[in-house]
Write a protein that holds these residues in place. Structure first.
Motif, mmCIF file in Angstrom:
data_model
loop_
_atom_site.group_PDB
_atom_site.id
_atom_site.type_symbol
_atom_site.label_atom_id
_atom_site.label_comp_id
_atom_site.label_asym_id
_atom_site.label_seq_id
_atom_site.Cartn_x
_atom_site.Cartn_y
_atom_site.Cartn_z
ATOM 1 N N MET A 1 3.176 65.319 69.205
ATOM 2 C CA MET A 1 4.214 66.042 68.875
ATOM 3 C C MET A 1 5.424 65.540 69.826
ATOM 4 S SD MET A 1 4.363 70.173 68.938
ATOM 5 C CE MET A 1 3.071 70.323 67.642
ATOM 6 N N SER A 2 6.596 65.703 69.196
ATOM 7 C CA SER A 2 7.618 65.354 69.993
ATOM 8 C C SER A 2 8.269 66.223 71.019
ATOM 9 C CB SER A 2 8.774 64.723 69.008
ATOM 10 O OG SER A 2 8.387 63.662 68.041
ATOM 11 N N SER A 3 9.045 65.833 71.885
ATOM 12 C CA SER A 3 9.567 66.708 72.982
ATOM 13 C C SER A 3 11.177 66.528 73.017
ATOM 14 C CB SER A 3 8.915 66.503 74.420
ATOM 15 O OG SER A 3 9.562 67.288 75.443
ATOM 16 N N LEU A 4 11.658 67.879 73.108
ATOM 17 C CA LEU A 4 13.116 67.775 73.386
ATOM 18 C C LEU A 4 13.148 68.148 74.951
ATOM 19 C CD1 LEU A 4 16.231 68.163 72.680
ATOM 20 C CD2 LEU A 4 15.765 70.334 71.930
ATOM 21 N N VAL A 5 13.590 67.298 75.747
ATOM 22 C CA VAL A 5 13.762 67.743 77.012
ATOM 23 C C VAL A 5 15.166 68.293 77.695
ATOM 24 C CG1 VAL A 5 14.582 65.270 77.785
ATOM 25 C CG2 VAL A 5 13.534 66.691 79.457
ATOM 26 N N ILE A 6 15.208 69.318 78.139
ATOM 27 C CA ILE A 6 16.245 70.109 78.646
ATOM 28 C C ILE A 6 16.186 69.615 80.334
ATOM 29 C CG2 ILE A 6 17.260 72.192 79.621
ATOM 30 C CD1 ILE A 6 15.694 73.659 77.280
ATOM 31 N N ILE A 7 17.099 69.021 80.611
ATOM 32 C CA ILE A 7 17.486 68.341 81.991
ATOM 33 C C ILE A 7 18.376 69.358 82.847
ATOM 34 C CG2 ILE A 7 18.434 66.620 83.461
ATOM 35 C CD1 ILE A 7 17.821 64.567 81.262
ATOM 36 N N LYS A 8 17.738 70.035 83.644
ATOM 37 C CA LYS A 8 18.247 71.130 84.557
ATOM 38 C C LYS A 8 18.979 70.560 85.520
ATOM 39 C CE LYS A 8 16.434 74.826 87.661
ATOM 40 N NZ LYS A 8 17.275 76.137 86.905
ATOM 41 N N GLY B 1 14.952 64.141 71.768
ATOM 42 C CA GLY B 1 16.466 64.577 72.183
ATOM 43 C C GLY B 1 16.595 65.192 73.766
ATOM 44 N N VAL B 2 17.818 65.073 74.186
ATOM 45 C CA VAL B 2 18.061 65.474 75.382
ATOM 46 C C VAL B 2 19.300 66.615 75.435
ATOM 47 C CG1 VAL B 2 18.854 64.701 77.612
ATOM 48 C CG2 VAL B 2 17.445 63.146 76.350
ATOM 49 N N ILE B 3 18.896 67.667 76.197
ATOM 50 C CA ILE B 3 20.196 68.405 76.444
ATOM 51 C C ILE B 3 20.387 68.606 78.008
ATOM 52 C CG2 ILE B 3 20.690 70.996 76.584
ATOM 53 C CD1 ILE B 3 19.378 71.311 73.759
ATOM 54 N N ILE B 4 21.406 68.363 78.372
ATOM 55 C CA ILE B 4 21.739 68.467 79.901
ATOM 56 C C ILE B 4 22.735 69.714 80.109
ATOM 57 C CG2 ILE B 4 22.879 67.279 81.982
ATOM 58 C CD1 ILE B 4 22.807 65.113 79.039
ATOM 59 N N THR B 5 22.145 70.584 81.145
ATOM 60 C CA THR B 5 22.785 71.878 81.514
ATOM 61 C C THR B 5 24.015 71.836 82.366
ATOM 62 O OG1 THR B 5 21.404 72.290 83.477
ATOM 63 C CG2 THR B 5 20.336 72.685 81.249
ATOM 64 N N VAL C 1 19.321 57.846 71.640
ATOM 65 C CA VAL C 1 18.678 59.247 71.757
ATOM 66 C C VAL C 1 19.589 60.191 71.481
ATOM 67 C CG1 VAL C 1 17.267 60.618 73.316
ATOM 68 C CG2 VAL C 1 17.213 58.128 73.432
ATOM 69 N N PRO C 2 19.302 61.407 70.774
ATOM 70 C CA PRO C 2 20.199 62.178 70.560
ATOM 71 C C PRO C 2 20.412 63.221 71.807
ATOM 72 C CG PRO C 2 18.561 62.403 68.637
ATOM 73 C CD PRO C 2 18.264 61.301 69.758
ATOM 74 N N MET C 3 21.667 63.368 72.170
ATOM 75 C CA MET C 3 21.979 64.116 73.420
ATOM 76 C C MET C 3 23.022 65.015 73.340
ATOM 77 S SD MET C 3 21.892 61.215 76.477
ATOM 78 C CE MET C 3 22.912 59.976 75.668
ATOM 79 N N LEU C 4 22.809 66.210 74.064
ATOM 80 C CA LEU C 4 23.938 67.169 74.176
ATOM 81 C C LEU C 4 24.275 67.755 75.157
ATOM 82 C CD1 LEU C 4 25.920 69.059 72.538
ATOM 83 C CD2 LEU C 4 24.164 70.793 72.518
ATOM 84 N N GLY C 5 25.187 67.528 76.038
ATOM 85 C CA GLY C 5 25.667 67.642 77.455
ATOM 86 C C GLY C 5 26.533 68.874 77.442
ATOM 87 N N VAL C 6 26.483 69.908 78.171
ATOM 88 C CA VAL C 6 26.998 70.988 78.517
ATOM 89 C C VAL C 6 27.558 71.342 79.646
ATOM 90 C CG1 VAL C 6 26.850 73.758 78.264
ATOM 91 C CG2 VAL C 6 25.766 72.279 76.689
ATOM 92 N N CYS C 7 28.755 71.615 79.948
ATOM 93 C CA CYS C 7 29.587 71.691 80.957
ATOM 94 C C CYS C 7 29.182 70.970 82.053
ATOM 95 C CB CYS C 7 29.231 73.220 81.757
ATOM 96 S SG CYS C 7 30.450 73.908 82.743
ATOM 97 N N HIS D 1 29.947 76.771 76.918
ATOM 98 C CA HIS D 1 28.575 76.928 77.324
ATOM 99 C C HIS D 1 28.055 77.588 75.788
ATOM 100 C CE1 HIS D 1 27.891 76.640 81.502
ATOM 101 N NE2 HIS D 1 29.145 76.781 81.709
ATOM 102 N N PRO D 2 27.447 77.010 75.184
ATOM 103 C CA PRO D 2 26.774 77.613 73.775
ATOM 104 C C PRO D 2 25.626 78.438 74.162
ATOM 105 C CG PRO D 2 26.288 75.283 73.862
ATOM 106 C CD PRO D 2 27.462 75.584 75.194
ATOM 107 N N GLU D 3 24.954 78.302 75.400
ATOM 108 C CA GLU D 3 23.852 79.136 75.451
ATOM 109 C C GLU D 3 24.167 80.406 76.004
ATOM 110 O OE1 GLU D 3 24.776 77.414 79.820
ATOM 111 O OE2 GLU D 3 25.194 77.047 77.488
ATOM 112 N N PHE D 4 25.415 80.608 76.501
ATOM 113 C CA PHE D 4 25.899 81.914 77.238
ATOM 114 C C PHE D 4 25.688 83.068 76.120
ATOM 115 C CE2 PHE D 4 28.055 81.081 81.424
ATOM 116 C CZ PHE D 4 27.300 80.466 81.976
ATOM 117 N N THR D 5 25.675 84.275 76.581
ATOM 118 C CA THR D 5 25.790 85.722 75.825
ATOM 119 C C THR D 5 26.918 86.251 76.480
ATOM 120 O OG1 THR D 5 24.266 86.693 77.147
ATOM 121 C CG2 THR D 5 23.327 85.789 75.056
ATOM 122 N N ALA D 6 27.369 87.132 75.950
ATOM 123 C CA ALA D 6 28.580 87.934 76.294
ATOM 124 C C ALA D 6 28.241 88.628 77.772
ATOM 125 C CB ALA D 6 29.160 89.232 75.510
#
Length: 238
Positions: free
Chosen positions: A1-8, A60-64, A92-98, A188-193
């Motif tokens: 199974m593939s893994s999407l890693v969130i780099i904190k 894929g990779v997401i960077i917080t 590799v698909p990547m999405l960096g945030v802030c 920040h797409p992960e933020f809520t109000a």
């Protein structure tokens, strides 16, 4: 199974963590409902070490975000740059945030530093460029949409061959694309109000010192469904 890693790359304020969860938990909460059965989520704290696996091992990779500053070159942050460059080379698909946005730009030979206009915080409008309107990830968004922002640094100089996808009155580089499936966003797409409100409460004094009106910023906080939808849409490219 593939893994999407969130780099904190950092921790949210303690009161935010207590009430809403830390950065990685905010991402997981947004992603979980759209996660395909073939994909798992994992978290790697970059402050401990560079991920043990090469970037190509991940789907894929997401960077917080982080309260650190890219221009101050924390050793763990500098150590992550070659890993990110290899991820780009391996497509590799990547999405960096802030912080992730600023770090990706710096890793790819751009410059991230303090914004001369100071901090941008609150719910603000972000506008797509023509390239953004035609982008496979951003193209389904309205031309102008609200997003949650809190940052003192910005991408001040673009890396070579980088496409600007979104901007606003404060920041010319609100969203960037570096390759076919590599993006980063200042907002920040992960933020809520409620999370945005907690950040503004913590930043009242600093915002007042730079001439902003914290109470007006608090009143203007709203939901940002279009910005948040980017996270779920990103899964289609993983």
């Amino acid at each position: 199974m593939s893994s999407l890693v969130i780099i904190k790359t950092g921790d949210a304020f303690p009161e935010v963590v207590d009430a809403h969860g830390d950065f990685e938990q905010l991402f997981i909460r947004q992603l979980r409902e759209a996660l395909p059965e073939t994909l798992t989520l994992s978290v790697w704290d970059a402050r401990d070490a560079v991920p043990a696996e090469p970037a190509a091992a991940y789907a894929g990779v997401i960077i917080t975000g982080s309260h650190s500053m890219v221009s101050e070159a924390p050793p763990w942050s500098e150590a992550l740059k070659p890993w990110l460059r290899q991820a780009l080379a391996d497509e590799v698909p990547m999405l960096g945030v802030c912080y992730g946005h600023q770090l990706m730009a710096a890793a790819f030979d751009g410059i991230s530093d303090y914004h001369p206009a100071g901090r941008e915080s609150g719910t603000h409008a972000v506008r797509l460029t023509r390239a953004g309107q035609e982008d496979p990830l951003f193209g389904q968004l309205p031309t102008c949409f609200p997003a949650h922002l809190t940052h003192a640094q910005s991408v001040m100089q673009l890396p070579p061959d980088t496409t600007i996808l979104a901007h606003n009155s404060h920041d010319a580089h609100q969203a960037l694309r570096y390759g076919a499936r590599q993006w980063s966003v200042q907002f920040h797409p992960e933020f809520t109000a409620p999370v945005m409100r907690a950040y503004l409460e913590r930043q009242k004094a600093a915002l007042r010192d730079q001439g902003d009106d914290p109470e007006a910023l608090l009143l203007s906080i709203g939901d940002t469904p279009e910005a948040s939808s980017l996270l779920r849409r990103f899964l289609a490219f993983v």
